[in-house]
Every structure is written in C-alpha cells, then in structure tokens.
Design a protein around this motif. Structure first.
Motif, PDB file in Angstrom:
ATOM      1  N   ALA A   1      -5.992   4.839  -4.756  1.00 24.19           N
ATOM      2  CA  ALA A   1      -4.755   5.524  -4.822  1.00 24.19           C
ATOM      3  C   ALA A   1      -5.081   7.168  -5.318  1.00 24.19           C
ATOM      4  O   ALA A   1      -4.734   8.106  -4.709  1.00 24.19           O
ATOM      5  CB  ALA A   1      -3.520   5.258  -5.677  1.00 24.19           C
ATOM      6  N   ASP A   2      -5.866   7.061  -6.376  1.00 25.06           N
ATOM      7  CA  ASP A   2      -6.629   8.300  -6.936  1.00 25.06           C
ATOM      8  C   ASP A   2      -7.445   9.151  -5.985  1.00 25.06           C
ATOM      9  O   ASP A   2      -7.502  10.337  -5.864  1.00 25.06           O
ATOM     10  CB  ASP A   2      -7.330   7.888  -8.285  1.00 25.06           C
TER      11      ASP A   2
ATOM     12  N   LYS B   1       1.803   1.719  -3.497  1.00 25.61           N
ATOM     13  CA  LYS B   1       0.886   2.435  -4.469  1.00 25.61           C
ATOM     14  C   LYS B   1       0.344   3.658  -3.948  1.00 25.61           C
ATOM     15  O   LYS B   1      -0.607   4.341  -4.393  1.00 25.61           O
ATOM     16  CB  LYS B   1      -0.262   1.319  -4.287  1.00 25.61           C
ATOM     17  N   ASN B   2       1.128   4.244  -3.009  1.00 21.63           N
ATOM     18  CA  ASN B   2       0.595   5.522  -2.546  1.00 21.63           C
ATOM     19  C   ASN B   2      -0.552   5.867  -1.851  1.00 21.63           C
ATOM     20  O   ASN B   2      -1.109   6.688  -1.905  1.00 21.63           O
ATOM     21  CB  ASN B   2       0.809   6.684  -3.622  1.00 21.63           C
TER      22      ASN B   2
ATOM     23  N   SER C   1      -5.221  10.831  -3.379  1.00 22.38           N
ATOM     24  CA  SER C   1      -4.290  11.521  -3.841  1.00 22.38           C
ATOM     25  C   SER C   1      -4.958  12.837  -3.628  1.00 22.38           C
ATOM     26  O   SER C   1      -5.937  13.148  -3.728  1.00 22.38           O
ATOM     27  CB  SER C   1      -4.042  11.541  -5.302  1.00 22.38           C
TER      28      SER C   1
ATOM     29  N   LYS D   1     -11.576  -1.969  -0.527  1.00 24.40           N
ATOM     30  CA  LYS D   1     -10.505  -2.527  -1.702  1.00 24.40           C
ATOM     31  C   LYS D   1     -11.359  -3.657  -2.479  1.00 24.40           C
ATOM     32  O   LYS D   1     -11.023  -4.002  -3.551  1.00 24.40           O
ATOM     33  CB  LYS D   1      -9.394  -3.099  -0.830  1.00 24.40           C
TER      34      LYS D   1
ATOM     35  N   TRP E   1       0.902  -1.202  -0.128  1.00 19.57           N
ATOM     36  CA  TRP E   1       0.140  -0.088  -0.049  1.00 19.57           C
ATOM     37  C   TRP E   1       0.740   1.408  -0.081  1.00 19.57           C
ATOM     38  O   TRP E   1       0.620   2.206  -0.545  1.00 19.57           O
ATOM     39  CB  TRP E   1      -1.018  -0.066   1.303  1.00 19.57           C
TER      40      TRP E   1
ATOM     41  N   SER F   1      -9.918  -0.721  -7.317  1.00 26.67           N
ATOM     42  CA  SER F   1      -8.510  -1.393  -7.291  1.00 26.67           C
ATOM     43  C   SER F   1      -7.815  -0.436  -6.556  1.00 26.67           C
ATOM     44  O   SER F   1      -7.937   0.761  -6.212  1.00 26.67           O
ATOM     45  CB  SER F   1      -8.250  -1.293  -9.038  1.00 26.67           C
TER      46      SER F   1
ATOM     47  N   ASP G   1      -5.012   1.112  -7.457  1.00 23.28           N
ATOM     48  CA  ASP G   1      -4.857   2.416  -8.581  1.00 23.28           C
ATOM     49  C   ASP G   1      -5.969   3.240  -8.004  1.00 23.28           C
ATOM     50  O   ASP G   1      -5.763   4.466  -8.124  1.00 23.28           O
ATOM     51  CB  ASP G   1      -4.705   2.248  -9.820  1.00 23.28           C
ATOM     52  N   GLU G   2      -7.267   2.899  -8.021  1.00 23.86           N
ATOM     53  CA  GLU G   2      -8.566   3.635  -7.964  1.00 23.86           C
ATOM     54  C   GLU G   2      -8.543   4.385  -6.619  1.00 23.86           C
ATOM     55  O   GLU G   2      -8.610   5.529  -6.463  1.00 23.86           O
ATOM     56  CB  GLU G   2      -9.770   2.962  -8.333  1.00 23.86           C
TER      57      GLU G   2
END
Length: 210
Positions: A77-78, A31-32, A81, A68, A28, A72, A74-75
């Motif tokens: 992480a967005d 993956k930021n 962010s 989770k 994690w 995903s 990546d989603e």
C-alpha cells in the motif's frame, strides 16, 4: 454496448481472468492497494454491475501477485500510495539514479526554476518529462507546456489516480490531465501521441528511490 467497451472489464471477467477471489479483491481495496475510483458502478440489463479500467486494474493485480510474497499488504500500500511527502533528492541524486538526464533537468530549470532539492512531486514532473523525451514522443520545446500543465493542475487531484494525455492537432501540442476513469473522445484531426497513467509513473519513480 458495455461488453464492447475495450477500456473496461467487468468484475466477473476480472476474477476469472486473474484467478483471484472476490474476498481478495475487496481486501486489497480496503488496504488501499486498489483505488476506490477504479470501482465503477454502471447500469446493465441485469442491474448494477461493477467495472474497472482494464489496463490499470490488470497491471495492478499483476504487480500485487508478483510482489505479495516479498512485501506485506501494508508495504505494498505504501508503494502504491501517491504520497511521499517529506522525501527529497538533490539534482545530482536525480541524475545519479537515472531519474532525469541533463537535458530534461535543463528544461525543468528553464520552466520551473533551478532547484537545489526536489520534492517527490517535483521529481515526478521531471521524471515524466524524461520519459517522453527519451522515448522521442516529445520535443524539448514542448517540454515547457508539459511541465506547466503538471505544476498547475496535478496538485488539484490531491493524490487521486489521473492520466496524462499528450496530443497534437495540426502540429500544435496539447497536454490534458484527467481522472483515470474518465472516457475521452477526440475529433479525427487529433493525434493522441501518448497516454500516461501517472500512478504507474509514481510506482516506477518510487522504485528508483529505493
């Protein structure tokens, strides 16, 4: 002593409390999903150990575990962010999505100018103002000081996690922005009215954009 510091939690205790593995935690991080700044290295009697800001890391892991299966990494992480550059909403859209009230919008207009469209960062300032006004923590008169501190200093963090501290002493209000991992101590005459993790505010605001 470190074990008496209620503001941090050790990596060992974190893994035991949440039930996640060492591998998950560092995946994690890669993956930021968990900011680098939250991994705090400190010297202990056994050598160097890793600690985390307790409230932020427990809240973040709880959100990751709950989301989770639907999103995903990546989603996620967005979502976590702090950057949503290029997105904008009109004042009417901010009102319609319950991001601001007419009162907080009027205060924003007085101190930061009347805008046709709001960037995500400007919407964040208005949202933080709305949260404090709606909770009764902040007066309309104090709203100007809040907005000026956010507009002047929040961009300097360049997306790094930070916390807003709102305090009063002898009736005089003060607003401070600090790194989320910073420890602060105040004299007995200072009343801390509110501490807001702006990363949490960003996540809440993103939810209203969806």
């Amino acid at each position: 002593m470190l074990h008496l510091d209620a503001n941090v939690i050790s990596k060992k205790d974190l893994l035991e409390l949440t039930g996640i593995s060492y591998g998950q935690l560092y995946r994690w991080k890669r993956k930021n999903l968990i900011p680098e700044e939250w991994f705090i290295r400190r010297a202990t009697f056994t050598g160097q150990e890793t600690f985390f800001p307790r409230e932020q890391i427990l809240a973040r892991i709880d959100k990751i575990l709950n989301m989770k299966d639907d999103l995903s990494l990546d989603e996620l992480a967005d979502m976590f962010s702090p950057s949503m550059s290029g997105t904008s909403l009109t004042a009417e859209e901010l009102l319609a999505r319950n991001i601001v009230s007419t009162t907080s919008l009027e205060v924003f207009n007085v101190f930061l100018g009347s805008l046709r469209t709001f960037t995500f960062q400007q919407a964040l300032y208005a949202y933080v103002l709305e949260k404090l006004l709606a909770a009764g923590d902040l007066s309309v008169d104090e709203g100007g000081g809040l907005l000026q501190v956010l507009a002047s200093h929040y961009p300097k963090f360049e997306g790094k996690p930070c916390e807003l501290i709102f305090m009063r002493k002898m009736g005089i209000s003060t607003f401070v922005l600090v790194s989320s991992s910073t420890e602060m101590y105040f004299d007995s005459g200072v009343k801390v009215v509110k501490r807001l993790d702006l990363a949490n505010c960003i996540e809440e605001l993103k939810g209203k954009y969806l």
